[in-house]
Design an enzyme around this catalytic site. Structure first.
Site, PDB file in Angstrom:
ATOM      1  N   THR A  57      -4.659   5.743   3.509  1.00  0.00           N
ATOM      2  CA  THR A  57      -4.165   7.067   3.127  1.00  0.00           C
ATOM      3  C   THR A  57      -5.239   7.813   2.353  1.00  0.00           C
ATOM      4  O   THR A  57      -5.466   9.009   2.549  1.00  0.00           O
ATOM      5  CB  THR A  57      -2.896   6.926   2.278  1.00  0.00           C
ATOM      6  N   GLY A 117      -7.602   0.768  -9.115  1.00  0.00           N
ATOM      7  CA  GLY A 117      -6.613   0.267  -8.165  1.00  0.00           C
ATOM      8  C   GLY A 117      -6.861  -1.199  -7.845  1.00  0.00           C
ATOM      9  O   GLY A 117      -7.988  -1.589  -7.525  1.00  0.00           O
ATOM     10  N   ASP A 169      -6.104  -2.915  -5.402  1.00  0.00           N
ATOM     11  CA  ASP A 169      -6.580  -3.125  -4.034  1.00  0.00           C
ATOM     12  C   ASP A 169      -8.098  -3.014  -3.974  1.00  0.00           C
ATOM     13  O   ASP A 169      -8.762  -3.789  -3.280  1.00  0.00           O
ATOM     14  CB  ASP A 169      -5.920  -2.132  -3.065  1.00  0.00           C
ATOM     15  N   THR A 192     -10.084  25.196  17.834  1.00  0.00           N
ATOM     16  CA  THR A 192      -9.541  24.879  16.510  1.00  0.00           C
ATOM     17  C   THR A 192      -9.233  23.393  16.344  1.00  0.00           C
ATOM     18  O   THR A 192      -9.512  22.812  15.291  1.00  0.00           O
ATOM     19  CB  THR A 192      -8.271  25.714  16.247  1.00  0.00           C
ATOM     20  N   ARG A 234       1.839   1.253   4.067  1.00  0.00           N
ATOM     21  CA  ARG A 234       2.275   0.020   4.735  1.00  0.00           C
ATOM     22  C   ARG A 234       2.380  -1.138   3.741  1.00  0.00           C
ATOM     23  O   ARG A 234       1.679  -1.180   2.737  1.00  0.00           O
ATOM     24  CB  ARG A 234       1.301  -0.359   5.850  1.00  0.00           C
ATOM     25  N   GLY A 265       0.805  -1.214   0.000  1.00  0.00           N
ATOM     26  CA  GLY A 265       0.000   0.000   0.000  1.00  0.00           C
ATOM     27  C   GLY A 265       0.838   1.263   0.000  1.00  0.00           C
ATOM     28  O   GLY A 265       2.071   1.224   0.004  1.00  0.00           O
TER      29      GLY A 265
END
Length: 248
Positions: A127, A102, A104, A177, A11, A8
């Site tokens: 991600t 993709g 995956d 914030t 990872r 990935g």
């Protein structure tokens, strides 16, 4: 025994599969480490597998590096899987260029469909945040890609002076914030999933289940309790691919 590798963006996961069962495996972040050292440490005691299959979303240079390390270690060539037009009961929506989906995403859909063929949405949060819809007959309808909440926060941190860097709490309306950035990124992901589900449900005219996978999902899973939790879908899809390859 097959060695399966999920390479990935952040990872690398690997696992040994024998007769449809996961017997041994590992995972490590590869961006800031030596791939050679990490794999040597992980694979030092492994025997030569029957086949080595890789699902990769990294650059071709990084793939070549992995391929050379695999061949040097096992004297066996790694087989990099690419998304096909159709396989494992799934028909790819990317008709003009199926490999652009993709791998995956394709393999995870294949695992999901093999386990429970129905109208459903796969939400994968690593991600990136990816959404894919599949009909009960295995037709992939297409999907969406967006930054994950983690990536949204990192982008805020890079693009602003004081936003997105701190740990916040998940609230509906924030009074500081850190909470505002944290909650805004989480709620943006939830809103995208809900809108996508509504669109797919309207298109198919049936109830659409949602299955989520990926480590980034856990932090906003409480906001959508109806999401079913998937586990290692890419690896399970890769195992199905390896089994199919073995009977050709």
């Amino acid at each position: 025994m097959n060695l399966l590798i999920d390479f990935g963006n952040t990872r690398l996961k690997w696992a040994l599969w024998t007769n449809g069962r996961h017997s041994l495996g590992g995972v490590f972040a590869h961006a800031d480490t030596s791939l050679e050292a990490a794999l040597s440490a992980n694979w030092s005691a492994l025997q030569r597998p029957r086949g080595i299959f890789v699902a990769s979303v990294v650059t071709r240079d990084r793939e070549r590096e992995l391929g050379e390390l695999v061949e040097n270690h096992f004297h066996e060539e790694a087989r990099f899987v690419r998304s096909p037009a159709a396989a494992l009961g799934v028909r790819n929506a990317y008709r003009e260029d199926p490999a652009r989906l993709g791998v995956d995403r394709f393999l995870a859909l294949a695992a999901l469909h093999a386990e429970n063929p129905r109208a459903q949405i796969l939400v994968s949060c690593g991600t990136a945040l990816t959404l894919d819809a599949i009909a009960a007959d295995g037709t992939h309808l297409g999907g969406l890609i967006a930054p994950s909440p983690m990536l949204m926060r990192q982008s805020l941190g890079r693009g602003t002076a004081q936003v997105g860097e701190g740990q916040g709490r998940l609230v509906e309306i924030a009074a500081n914030t850190d909470d505002a950035a944290w909650s805004g990124c989480q709620l943006a992901a939830v809103a995208l999933v809900e809108r996508f589900r509504n669109t797919v449900s309207s298109q198919l005219g049936v109830h659409v289940a949602i299955v989520g996978d990926g480590g980034g999902l856990d932090e906003w899973l409480p906001l959508m309790p109806e999401i079913e939790r998937g586990r290692d879908l890419v690896m399970r899809g890769l195992a199905l691919w390896a089994e199919q390859d073995g009977v050709r």
